[in-house]
Scaffold this motif. Structure first.
Motif, mmCIF file in Angstrom:
data_model
loop_
_atom_site.group_PDB
_atom_site.id
_atom_site.type_symbol
_atom_site.label_atom_id
_atom_site.label_comp_id
_atom_site.label_asym_id
_atom_site.label_seq_id
_atom_site.Cartn_x
_atom_site.Cartn_y
_atom_site.Cartn_z
ATOM 1 N N UNK A 120 14.502 11.272 -64.561
ATOM 2 C CA UNK A 120 15.906 11.340 -64.958
ATOM 3 C C UNK A 120 16.392 12.770 -65.154
ATOM 4 N N UNK A 121 15.473 13.719 -65.298
ATOM 5 C CA UNK A 121 15.850 15.106 -65.499
ATOM 6 C C UNK A 121 15.540 15.992 -64.314
ATOM 7 N N UNK A 122 14.255 16.116 -63.982
ATOM 8 C CA UNK A 122 13.850 17.097 -62.975
ATOM 9 C C UNK A 122 14.231 16.737 -61.548
ATOM 10 N N UNK A 123 14.539 15.476 -61.286
ATOM 11 C CA UNK A 123 15.023 15.142 -59.940
ATOM 12 C C UNK A 123 16.292 15.926 -59.628
ATOM 13 N N UNK A 124 17.110 16.131 -60.640
ATOM 14 C CA UNK A 124 18.346 16.915 -60.463
ATOM 15 C C UNK A 124 18.025 18.350 -60.055
ATOM 16 N N UNK A 125 17.073 18.960 -60.748
ATOM 17 C CA UNK A 125 16.676 20.328 -60.415
ATOM 18 C C UNK A 125 16.114 20.393 -58.997
ATOM 19 N N UNK A 126 15.235 19.437 -58.681
ATOM 20 C CA UNK A 126 14.580 19.441 -57.373
ATOM 21 C C UNK A 126 15.586 19.323 -56.245
ATOM 22 N N UNK A 127 16.511 18.390 -56.383
ATOM 23 C CA UNK A 127 17.491 18.181 -55.320
ATOM 24 C C UNK A 127 18.479 19.344 -55.220
ATOM 25 N N UNK A 128 18.828 19.929 -56.359
ATOM 26 C CA UNK A 128 19.721 21.091 -56.306
ATOM 27 C C UNK A 128 19.086 22.237 -55.534
ATOM 28 N N UNK A 129 17.871 22.613 -55.907
ATOM 29 C CA UNK A 129 17.263 23.772 -55.266
ATOM 30 C C UNK A 129 16.927 23.505 -53.801
ATOM 31 N N UNK A 155 7.972 23.623 -56.079
ATOM 32 C CA UNK A 155 6.773 24.417 -55.837
ATOM 33 C C UNK A 155 6.383 24.508 -54.385
ATOM 34 N N UNK A 156 7.343 24.164 -53.499
ATOM 35 C CA UNK A 156 7.041 24.193 -52.066
ATOM 36 C C UNK A 156 8.197 24.771 -51.256
ATOM 37 N N UNK A 157 9.417 24.374 -51.585
ATOM 38 C CA UNK A 157 10.579 24.939 -50.890
ATOM 39 C C UNK A 157 10.698 26.425 -51.234
ATOM 40 N N UNK A 158 11.047 27.277 -50.270
ATOM 41 C CA UNK A 158 10.957 28.729 -50.462
ATOM 42 C C UNK A 158 11.710 29.294 -51.660
ATOM 43 N N UNK A 159 12.959 28.863 -51.899
ATOM 44 C CA UNK A 159 13.757 29.479 -52.966
ATOM 45 C C UNK A 159 13.191 29.183 -54.353
ATOM 46 N N UNK A 160 13.023 27.924 -54.748
ATOM 47 C CA UNK A 160 12.479 27.678 -56.093
ATOM 48 C C UNK A 160 11.012 28.079 -56.221
ATOM 49 N N UNK A 161 10.244 28.016 -55.124
ATOM 50 C CA UNK A 161 8.855 28.448 -55.172
ATOM 51 C C UNK A 161 8.768 29.933 -55.521
ATOM 52 N N UNK A 162 9.630 30.744 -54.940
ATOM 53 C CA UNK A 162 9.612 32.183 -55.227
ATOM 54 C C UNK A 162 9.904 32.443 -56.699
ATOM 55 N N UNK A 163 10.827 31.674 -57.267
ATOM 56 C CA UNK A 163 11.126 31.820 -58.696
ATOM 57 C C UNK A 163 9.904 31.464 -59.527
ATOM 58 N N UNK A 164 9.251 30.358 -59.181
ATOM 59 C CA UNK A 164 8.066 29.927 -59.923
ATOM 60 C C UNK A 164 6.956 30.967 -59.844
ATOM 61 N N UNK A 165 6.690 31.481 -58.659
ATOM 62 C CA UNK A 165 5.611 32.459 -58.504
ATOM 63 C C UNK A 165 5.934 33.755 -59.237
#
Length: 382
Positions: A120-129, A220-230
Motif C-alpha cells: 500500500x505504500x512502496x508500490x507508489x514509490x516503485x511505480x513513480x520512479x 533497486x534495478x531501474x537506473x534512476x532509483x538504483x543510483x540513488x540507493x547506491x
C-alpha cells in the motif's frame, strides 16, 4: 485440503517447481527470493510462453504473475499464497530451512505491518520512479519489457503500466512527497541494515520478502532509483543483493549474527515504524470509511468475488492523502486482505503493547466491516 509437498512426485523423485514470472516484475522478485532462500529448486518461465495461456490462465482466470506450479500440477498464484503454502507444507526435503513467519508474536505483527506497507505504500514509490523517469531509463525498460516478448507487446504493456499512476496517487502534487519519502526510507533502512542483516533479525521474514519486491525490481534495478540507493544507502543495496542470493549472504556481519533483544525491538526500527505510521494511517483511515460505505450500500455476500471480473483490481476511488498531500486513489480489496492479516496478528497482547508504544494502535485496534480472503486464486468477500 492438504497439498503434497512441492517437488515430490509419485515415484518419489524430486522435480523443480515452475515459477511463471519476469525479471523486472515486483512480485516475481518476492517469490523468487523466497524460493532461493528456502533452497526450493525451480525453473523460471515467462508468461508469454504459450503454455501459460493454455494451462495456467484457465486456472487463475487472468493474466497475472507470479504463479508457482508444483510438480503435481497444483497452481498457486499470489506471493502471499505461495509463501504461506511452503511455510505450511515445507519442501520435498522437509520444513523450510529459514521460516519466514516469526514465532515471536510482536515480530509477526511487525512482519505483517511491513507486508502491508510494501504493497500500500512502496508500490507508489516503485511505480513513480519507474515511469516518471521513463526518458532517463527508456532503453533499460524497453529491454526489460521485451523479455520473452517482442517490441509491440512490450509497448502495450508499458503503456498499461504507466496508466496506473493516477490510481496509485502519483501526480504532480504528490511526486515531491514521494521522493522525500524515498530518501527518508533509505536513510532509516541504511541505519538498520548497518547492524542487522534483515528487518527482523538474523534471517529473512515475510517482512523482508515483501519489502524486497519494490526495493529490488523497481527501486533497486531501474537506473534512476538504483543510483540513488547506491549513492545514499549502501547497506540497503547490500541487503538487496543479500535477499537475491541463494544463502543468507551475511559475510559482512559478525558471527554469530546479532539477535533482537527479548524485551524490545531495536532502536533502529523506530524511525521506520514512525514513517510507516505517518504515511499509511491517514490513507487507511479514508479507505476504511470507503469500505464501510461500500458494504452498507452493496451488502456483499461471503464467498462472492470482490470484483465482477478477476482482472479488475479496484472497487472505487477515495479522496485521501499521502504525507499531507491530497490525492484521489483507487481502492483495492487486496489492501484489506493484507490489513486483516495484520489485525489478526495484532490481537496478541504482546503485539498490542508494542504497537501502542510506537503509536501504531490505529493499525490493529479496529474491526473491518467485512473480511477479504483469498480463494481459488482470487480475492473474495469473507
Amino acid at each position: 485440503m492438504t497439498l503434497p509437498r512441492a517437488g515430490r512426485t509419485t515415484a518419489g523423485m524430486t522435480k523443480p517447481v515452475t515459477l511463471w514470472g519476469l525479471p523486472h516484475s515486483l512480485y516475481t522478485g518476492r517469490a523468487r527470493s523466497y524460493l532461493r532462500k528456502q533452497r526450493i529448486a525451480y525453473v523460471e518461465r515467462p508468461p508469454t510462453d504459450p503454455e501459460f495461456a493454455s494451462r495456467v490462465m484457465p486456472t487463475i482466470g487472468r493474466a497475472i504473475i507470479p504463479v508457482v506450479e508444483l510438480a503435481d500440477g497444483t497452481i498457486i498464484q499470489d506471493t502471499v499464497d505461495i509463501i504461506d503454502h511452503f511455510e505450511r507444507e515445507g519442501t520435498a526435503q522437509g520444513p523450510v530451512p529459514h521460516p519466514a513467519c516469526p514465532a515471536d508474536a510482536r515480530l509477526l505483527a511487525l512482519a505483517h505491518l511491513f507486508e502491508l506497507y510494501a504493497v500500500d505504500g512502496l508500490t507508489r514509490h516503485a511505480m513513480h520512479y519507474r515511469w516518471s523517469y521513463l526518458g532517463e531509463q527508456e532503453a533499460f525498460l524497453r529491454h526489460a519489457f521485451a523479455t520473452g516478448s517482442d517490441a509491440s507487446r512490450a509497448e502495450a504493456t508499458m503503456g498499461r503500466m504507466h496508466s496506473y499512476l493516477p490510481m496509485l496517487g502519483v501526480d504532480a502534487a504528490t511526486i515531491p512527497a514521494i521522493e522525500e519519502s524515498y530518501h527518508e526510507l533509505l536513510a532509516a533502512l541504511d541505519a538498520h541494515f548497518a547492524v542487522y542483516q534483515f528487518l527482523l533479525g538474523a534471517s529473512p521474514s515475510i517482512a523482508d520478502y515483501a519489502m524486497f519486491g519494490p526495493l529490488f525490481a523497481h527501486l533497486g534495478r531501474d537506473p534512476v532509483p538504483l543510483a540513488i540507493m547506491q549513492r545514499e544507502a549502501p547497506h540497503v543495496f547490500r541487503w538487496v543483493e543479500r535477499m537475491h542470493a541463494p544463502d543468507l549472504d551475511s559475510v559482512d556481519y559478525p558471527t554469530p549474527a546479532p539477535e533482537f533483544p527479548d524485551d524490545e525491538v531495536p532502536e533502529t526500527l523506530a524511525p521506520l515504524l514512525a514513517q510507516i505510521g505517518r504515511e499509511l494511517i491517514p490513507d487507511l483511515t479514508d479507505r476504511l470509511t470507503f469500505l464501510r460505505d461500500y458494504v452498507a450500500q452493496h451488502q456483499p455476500k461471503a464467498g462472492d468475488p470482490v470484483t465482477d471480473r478477476p482482472h479488475r483490481r479496484v472497487i472505487g476511488t477515495v479522496e485521501t492523502s499521502f504525507r499531507d498531500v491530497a490525492y484521489t486513489g483507487g481502492v483495492q480489496p487486496y489492501t484489506f486482505f493484507l490489513w486483516q492479516r495484520l489485525i489478526d496478528a495484532g490481537r496478541h497482547p504482546e503485539a498490542r503493547a508494542l504497537f501502542a508504544k510506537h503509536d501504531l494502535t490505529a493499525f490493529i485496534d479496529i474491526d473491518l466491516p467485512i473480511r477479504v480472503e483469498r480463494r481459488d486464486q482470487i480475492e473474495v468477500w469473507g
